[in-house]
Design a protein around this motif. Structure first.
Motif, PDB file in Angstrom:
ATOM      1  N   UNK A 141       0.848  -1.178   0.000  1.00 35.90           N
ATOM      2  CA  UNK A 141       0.000   0.000   0.000  1.00 35.90           C
ATOM      3  C   UNK A 141       0.884   1.228   0.000  1.00 35.90           C
ATOM      4  N   UNK A 142       0.343   2.341  -0.479  1.00 34.91           N
ATOM      5  CA  UNK A 142       1.123   3.576  -0.522  1.00 34.91           C
ATOM      6  C   UNK A 142       0.215   4.776  -0.376  1.00 34.91           C
ATOM      7  N   UNK A 143       0.696   5.744   0.385  1.00 33.39           N
ATOM      8  CA  UNK A 143       0.138   7.095   0.384  1.00 33.39           C
ATOM      9  C   UNK A 143       1.209   7.984  -0.183  1.00 33.39           C
ATOM     10  N   UNK A 144       0.947   8.615  -1.293  1.00 33.74           N
ATOM     11  CA  UNK A 144       1.896   9.570  -1.849  1.00 33.74           C
ATOM     12  C   UNK A 144       1.744  10.895  -1.117  1.00 33.74           C
ATOM     13  N   UNK A 145       2.811  11.691  -1.076  1.00 34.98           N
ATOM     14  CA  UNK A 145       2.692  12.994  -0.432  1.00 34.98           C
ATOM     15  C   UNK A 145       1.677  13.858  -1.166  1.00 34.98           C
ATOM     16  N   UNK A 146       1.028  14.722  -0.406  1.00 34.23           N
ATOM     17  CA  UNK A 146       0.083  15.662  -1.032  1.00 34.23           C
ATOM     18  C   UNK A 146       0.882  16.592  -1.934  1.00 34.23           C
ATOM     19  N   UNK A 147       0.304  16.983  -3.065  1.00 35.17           N
ATOM     20  CA  UNK A 147       1.022  17.918  -3.944  1.00 35.17           C
ATOM     21  C   UNK A 147       1.326  19.205  -3.187  1.00 35.17           C
ATOM     22  N   UNK A 148       2.539  19.704  -3.376  1.00 35.97           N
ATOM     23  CA  UNK A 148       2.906  20.940  -2.692  1.00 35.97           C
ATOM     24  C   UNK A 148       2.261  22.128  -3.387  1.00 35.97           C
ATOM     25  N   UNK A 149       2.153  23.222  -2.658  1.00 33.75           N
ATOM     26  CA  UNK A 149       1.591  24.443  -3.237  1.00 33.75           C
ATOM     27  C   UNK A 149       2.426  24.882  -4.432  1.00 33.75           C
TER      28      UNK A 149
END
Length: 154
Positions: A141-149
């Motif tokens: 499973x993976x959670x990718x980082x939220x896109x940065x501003x």
């Protein structure tokens, strides 16, 4: 077979190896690392990962293993997660990959674990030839980082 811990002066070679690995895996479009961030995480005051380099006798970098410490609650001891293992094509079948894996096994009395792409039969056969076992019944499973501003405003 010369193996050594990477030092900060090796950063450009490490990044080059990561890009070569990504190209082999058809994932070059996913490589978005920034050199200074990578430097901080590998060689800063609180490194998140370590790198072993395999070198030829004339000190050319042949491959690498990037890894970090894990912990098994069932074993009650630390182990190693092998994030990436890669040997440049011209140095394959000369024992560099095997030497890197054996060194990781020497560094821990716990587990050494990693993931492999399901289509990568040469790597799967290589790992199985060393006695590694595929974990049945487990998925990644993976959670990718939220896109940065910064990225979303581009």
């Amino acid at each position: 077979m010369p193996l050594r811990a990477a030092v900060e002066a090796d950063l450009d070679d490490i990044i080059s190896l990561i890009k070569a690995l990504a190209e082999y895996e058809k994932l070059l479009h996913e490589v978005v690392l920034k050199r200074e961030v990578m430097r901080e995480h590998l060689f800063g005051p609180n490194p998140a990962a370590k790198v072993l380099l395999a070198e030829t006798d004339d000190h050319k970098v042949a491959g690498f293993a990037l890894y970090f410490t894990t912990f098994s609650t069932f074993l009650g001891r630390p182990g190693i997660w092998l994030e990436d293992l890669f040997v440049l094509p011209e140095y394959r079948k000369h024992g560099y990959g095997k030497a890197l894996i054996q060194e990781l096994r020497r560094l821990t009395d716990g587990r050494v674990e990693w993931a492999v792409l399901d289509w990568n039969e040469p790597s799967i056969k290589f790992y199985e030839s060393l006695g590694a076992k595929r974990l049945e019944g487990w998925g990644t499973f993976r959670w990718d980082p939220a896109p940065s501003a910064e990225a979303s405003s581009s």
